[in-house]
Design an enzyme around this catalytic site. Sequence first.
Site, mmCIF file in Angstrom:
data_model
loop_
_atom_site.group_PDB
_atom_site.id
_atom_site.type_symbol
_atom_site.label_atom_id
_atom_site.label_comp_id
_atom_site.label_asym_id
_atom_site.label_seq_id
_atom_site.Cartn_x
_atom_site.Cartn_y
_atom_site.Cartn_z
ATOM 1 N N ASN A 12 25.944 72.509 -52.748
ATOM 2 C CA ASN A 12 25.487 71.274 -52.120
ATOM 3 C C ASN A 12 25.379 71.513 -50.613
ATOM 4 O O ASN A 12 26.384 71.530 -49.901
ATOM 5 C CB ASN A 12 26.508 70.157 -52.430
ATOM 6 C CG ASN A 12 26.130 68.836 -51.789
ATOM 7 O OD1 ASN A 12 25.038 68.695 -51.227
ATOM 8 N ND2 ASN A 12 27.023 67.866 -51.859
ATOM 9 N N TRP A 13 24.138 71.706 -50.151
ATOM 10 C CA TRP A 13 23.935 72.025 -48.734
ATOM 11 C C TRP A 13 24.002 70.777 -47.856
ATOM 12 O O TRP A 13 23.848 70.866 -46.634
ATOM 13 C CB TRP A 13 22.593 72.752 -48.537
ATOM 14 C CG TRP A 13 22.577 74.140 -49.114
ATOM 15 C CD1 TRP A 13 23.654 74.833 -49.630
ATOM 16 C CD2 TRP A 13 21.452 75.022 -49.226
ATOM 17 N NE1 TRP A 13 23.250 76.078 -50.052
ATOM 18 C CE2 TRP A 13 21.898 76.229 -49.823
ATOM 19 C CE3 TRP A 13 20.098 74.921 -48.890
ATOM 20 C CZ2 TRP A 13 21.052 77.297 -50.087
ATOM 21 C CZ3 TRP A 13 19.245 75.997 -49.150
ATOM 22 C CH2 TRP A 13 19.729 77.168 -49.735
ATOM 23 N N LYS A 14 24.192 69.619 -48.447
ATOM 24 C CA LYS A 14 24.349 68.358 -47.706
ATOM 25 C C LYS A 14 23.316 68.270 -46.572
ATOM 26 O O LYS A 14 22.144 68.569 -46.789
ATOM 27 C CB LYS A 14 25.783 68.255 -47.168
ATOM 28 C CG LYS A 14 26.836 68.408 -48.268
ATOM 29 C CD LYS A 14 28.200 68.008 -47.818
ATOM 30 C CE LYS A 14 29.207 68.307 -48.931
ATOM 31 N NZ LYS A 14 30.520 67.789 -48.659
ATOM 32 N N HIS A 97 27.860 61.006 -55.413
ATOM 33 C CA HIS A 97 28.694 61.888 -54.595
ATOM 34 C C HIS A 97 29.632 61.028 -53.734
ATOM 35 O O HIS A 97 29.256 59.936 -53.317
ATOM 36 C CB HIS A 97 27.804 62.761 -53.706
ATOM 37 C CG HIS A 97 28.582 63.803 -52.965
ATOM 38 N ND1 HIS A 97 29.234 63.533 -51.793
ATOM 39 C CD2 HIS A 97 28.850 65.092 -53.271
ATOM 40 C CE1 HIS A 97 29.866 64.632 -51.396
ATOM 41 N NE2 HIS A 97 29.648 65.590 -52.276
ATOM 42 N N GLU A 169 35.616 65.503 -58.152
ATOM 43 C CA GLU A 169 35.713 65.744 -56.717
ATOM 44 C C GLU A 169 36.620 64.692 -56.087
ATOM 45 O O GLU A 169 36.138 63.631 -55.673
ATOM 46 C CB GLU A 169 34.335 65.650 -56.063
ATOM 47 C CG GLU A 169 33.364 66.711 -56.510
ATOM 48 C CD GLU A 169 32.382 67.064 -55.403
ATOM 49 O OE1 GLU A 169 32.293 68.221 -55.064
ATOM 50 O OE2 GLU A 169 31.742 66.151 -54.855
ATOM 51 N N GLY A 175 35.506 68.228 -48.156
ATOM 52 C CA GLY A 175 35.286 68.466 -46.727
ATOM 53 C C GLY A 175 36.537 68.409 -45.874
ATOM 54 O O GLY A 175 36.451 68.296 -44.649
ATOM 55 N N SER A 213 36.599 71.383 -51.167
ATOM 56 C CA SER A 213 37.206 72.489 -50.410
ATOM 57 C C SER A 213 37.345 73.772 -51.220
ATOM 58 O O SER A 213 38.331 74.498 -51.082
ATOM 59 C CB SER A 213 38.555 72.056 -49.813
ATOM 60 O OG SER A 213 38.364 70.976 -48.924
ATOM 61 N N GLY A 234 30.442 72.557 -51.091
ATOM 62 C CA GLY A 234 29.701 72.052 -49.941
ATOM 63 C C GLY A 234 29.646 73.094 -48.836
ATOM 64 O O GLY A 234 28.861 74.048 -48.896
HETATM 65 P P1 PGA Z 1 33.217 70.790 -49.653
HETATM 66 O O1 PGA Z 1 32.270 69.702 -50.324
HETATM 67 O O2 PGA Z 1 33.144 72.044 -50.492
HETATM 68 O O3 PGA Z 1 32.686 70.991 -48.274
HETATM 69 O O4 PGA Z 1 34.607 70.204 -49.672
HETATM 70 C C1 PGA Z 1 32.184 69.597 -51.717
HETATM 71 C C2 PGA Z 1 31.145 68.569 -52.093
HETATM 72 O O5 PGA Z 1 30.972 67.614 -51.369
HETATM 73 O O6 PGA Z 1 30.450 68.674 -53.109
#
Ligand code: PGA
Length: 254
Positions: A12-14, A97, A169, A175, A213, A234
């Site tokens: 997920n490149w957000k 999400h 999640e 994050g 994470s 992410g």
């Molecule tokens: P993260 O995000 O790996 O940066 O914690 C995961 C996600 O939002 O899918």
Amino acid sequence: MTDSKKIYLLANWKMYLDLAESVALATALRAQKLSPEIVMTVFPSALALSGVVNEFSDSDIAVGAQNTYFVDKGGLTGEISAAMFAAAGCQYALVGHSERRHLFGESNHLARQKIEAILATNLVPVLCVGETKEQRDSGEAAEVLEAQIRSAFTDLTCGQGRQFIVAYEPVWAVGTGAACDPFEAERMAGLIETWGRLLLGENSEVFVVYGGSVRPDNVAAYLKEPHVSGVLVGAASSRLDTWLEIVQSALTSV
Ligand code: PGA
């Protein structure tokens, strides 16, 4: 792993990468040799979508939508429908999400509407569920997950025989650097799989992945859990070095 032995590596490149950065990362990933058990899907920003689809046109790497709207077409400024993402070459779509739920106020009801629209296309929905820190501390984690799953899947007649991915999640792990204990992720994944199968029927496929994470040094611990069929990543997926380490770790665990 589940019986089919697939490992989902979902990137997920957000909003981390712009068009040029996304295409550059896709170009580097395209050269990767994957094994048939690995299903890699990249979720770029909508602006980078066609460039990334183009880069992966001759590869096994799939592309997904980070967010979709549930009406096909109309006067809905700024929105993009599931049907439009499917037509642009996507195969997967994230729904619910935690950043959509908690930063943009998306409800279980909206997630359900989006899932129905996604299933009206050939996209595979990736439903994200998870509890907040307060909910976990007060012992409500399983209850919150069950409500999110029930709202998404109860009486989902259009889902018969389809494939579903559910990402566990926990909100407090996304994050933050505070990844969930792999045994706890496995416990939750087991519950999610049971509820999913019950609601979606035996002829639907339900795979549970963990997200929050995930890094090169902890990914193997999740992948070895029997109900965890992959990871949704992410920050660490938006950099070539950390993502390749994660892919390498997955390749050695198949
Ligand atoms: P993260 O995000 O790996 O940066 O914690 C995961 C996600 O939002 O899918």
